[in-house]
Motif scaffolding. Structure first.
Motif, PDB file in Angstrom:
ATOM      1  N   ASP A 240       0.818  -1.217   0.000  1.00  0.00           N
ATOM      2  CA  ASP A 240       0.000   0.000   0.000  1.00  0.00           C
ATOM      3  C   ASP A 240       0.852   1.268   0.000  1.00  0.00           C
ATOM      4  O   ASP A 240       0.546   2.222  -0.714  1.00  0.00           O
ATOM      5  N   GLN A 241       1.908   1.282   0.791  1.00  0.00           N
ATOM      6  CA  GLN A 241       2.763   2.470   0.859  1.00  0.00           C
ATOM      7  C   GLN A 241       3.473   2.715  -0.465  1.00  0.00           C
ATOM      8  O   GLN A 241       3.526   3.840  -0.952  1.00  0.00           O
ATOM      9  N   GLU A 242       4.013   1.646  -1.063  1.00  0.00           N
ATOM     10  CA  GLU A 242       4.677   1.797  -2.368  1.00  0.00           C
ATOM     11  C   GLU A 242       3.686   2.269  -3.427  1.00  0.00           C
ATOM     12  O   GLU A 242       4.000   3.118  -4.256  1.00  0.00           O
ATOM     13  N   GLN A 243       2.474   1.722  -3.385  1.00  0.00           N
ATOM     14  CA  GLN A 243       1.468   2.111  -4.374  1.00  0.00           C
ATOM     15  C   GLN A 243       1.096   3.585  -4.203  1.00  0.00           C
ATOM     16  O   GLN A 243       0.959   4.311  -5.185  1.00  0.00           O
ATOM     17  N   LYS A 244       0.964   4.039  -2.954  1.00  0.00           N
ATOM     18  CA  LYS A 244       0.675   5.450  -2.705  1.00  0.00           C
ATOM     19  C   LYS A 244       1.790   6.324  -3.266  1.00  0.00           C
ATOM     20  O   LYS A 244       1.528   7.345  -3.905  1.00  0.00           O
ATOM     21  N   GLU A 245       3.033   5.927  -3.053  1.00  0.00           N
ATOM     22  CA  GLU A 245       4.164   6.683  -3.589  1.00  0.00           C
ATOM     23  C   GLU A 245       4.116   6.735  -5.114  1.00  0.00           C
ATOM     24  O   GLU A 245       4.404   7.771  -5.714  1.00  0.00           O
ATOM     25  N   LEU A 246       3.742   5.622  -5.738  1.00  0.00           N
ATOM     26  CA  LEU A 246       3.665   5.584  -7.199  1.00  0.00           C
ATOM     27  C   LEU A 246       2.579   6.527  -7.719  1.00  0.00           C
ATOM     28  O   LEU A 246       2.755   7.198  -8.734  1.00  0.00           O
ATOM     29  N   PHE A 247       1.457   6.608  -7.009  1.00  0.00           N
ATOM     30  CA  PHE A 247       0.403   7.560  -7.377  1.00  0.00           C
ATOM     31  C   PHE A 247       0.880   8.983  -7.170  1.00  0.00           C
ATOM     32  O   PHE A 247       0.710   9.847  -8.033  1.00  0.00           O
ATOM     33  N   ASP A 248       1.509   9.248  -6.001  1.00  0.00           N
ATOM     34  CA  ASP A 248       1.979  10.588  -5.678  1.00  0.00           C
ATOM     35  C   ASP A 248       3.028  11.078  -6.673  1.00  0.00           C
ATOM     36  O   ASP A 248       3.090  12.266  -6.979  1.00  0.00           O
ATOM     37  N   GLU A 249       3.854  10.168  -7.173  1.00  0.00           N
ATOM     38  CA  GLU A 249       4.913  10.535  -8.112  1.00  0.00           C
ATOM     39  C   GLU A 249       4.419  10.597  -9.551  1.00  0.00           C
ATOM     40  O   GLU A 249       5.171  10.926 -10.463  1.00  0.00           O
ATOM     41  N   GLY A 250       3.134  10.252  -9.762  1.00  0.00           N
ATOM     42  CA  GLY A 250       2.567  10.317 -11.106  1.00  0.00           C
ATOM     43  C   GLY A 250       2.953   9.142 -11.984  1.00  0.00           C
ATOM     44  O   GLY A 250       2.778   9.190 -13.199  1.00  0.00           O
ATOM     45  N   ILE A 251       3.498   8.089 -11.388  1.00  0.00           N
ATOM     46  CA  ILE A 251       3.873   6.905 -12.166  1.00  0.00           C
ATOM     47  C   ILE A 251       2.645   6.071 -12.473  1.00  0.00           C
ATOM     48  O   ILE A 251       2.487   5.567 -13.584  1.00  0.00           O
ATOM     49  N   LEU A 252       1.762   5.921 -11.494  1.00  0.00           N
ATOM     50  CA  LEU A 252       0.502   5.220 -11.694  1.00  0.00           C
ATOM     51  C   LEU A 252      -0.628   6.232 -11.734  1.00  0.00           C
ATOM     52  O   LEU A 252      -0.616   7.219 -11.013  1.00  0.00           O
ATOM     53  N   ALA A 253      -1.609   5.972 -12.572  1.00  0.00           N
ATOM     54  CA  ALA A 253      -2.791   6.838 -12.639  1.00  0.00           C
ATOM     55  C   ALA A 253      -3.903   6.238 -11.790  1.00  0.00           C
ATOM     56  O   ALA A 253      -4.046   5.014 -11.732  1.00  0.00           O
TER      57      ALA A 253
END
Length: 96
Positions: free
Chosen positions: A21-34
């Motif tokens: 969950d934390q890694e996924q949140k970071e990916l969203f925050d960094e704009g890597i995942l939409a």
């Protein structure tokens, strides 16, 4: 997912890894995942409800004050922009 987002070693084992969950949140925050389209649509609800407060449930009323007219125009433009982005994203998915 790890291979493309966190610099995995390009192995099949890495391909099976999913971020926590934390890694996924970071990916969203960094704009890597939409975010999912459904989440984006749900996020529009407060803006749509406010627009209805300003212009009526069927959007047939003129907002009362000049300040409310400006607020309605800005809110409607934001909603329209977000809907256009979702529509464009949906069309791109159908092409692939």
């Amino acid at each position: 997912m790890v291979i493309y987002t966190k610099g995995g070693n390009d192995t099949l084992a890495d391909a099976g890894n999913t971020p926590d969950d934390q890694e996924q949140k970071e990916l969203f925050d960094e704009g890597i995942l939409a975010p999912k389209a459904a989440d984006k649509i749900i996020d529009l609800n407060p803006q749509i409800k406010r627009s209805q407060q300003l212009a009526g449930d069927d959007f047939s009323q003129m907002p009362r004050s000049e300040k409310e007219q400006v607020e309605f125009a800005v809110t409607a433009a934001q909603v329209n922009s977000q809907v256009q982005q979702l529509s464009k994203r949906n069309k791109q998915w159908r092409l692939t």
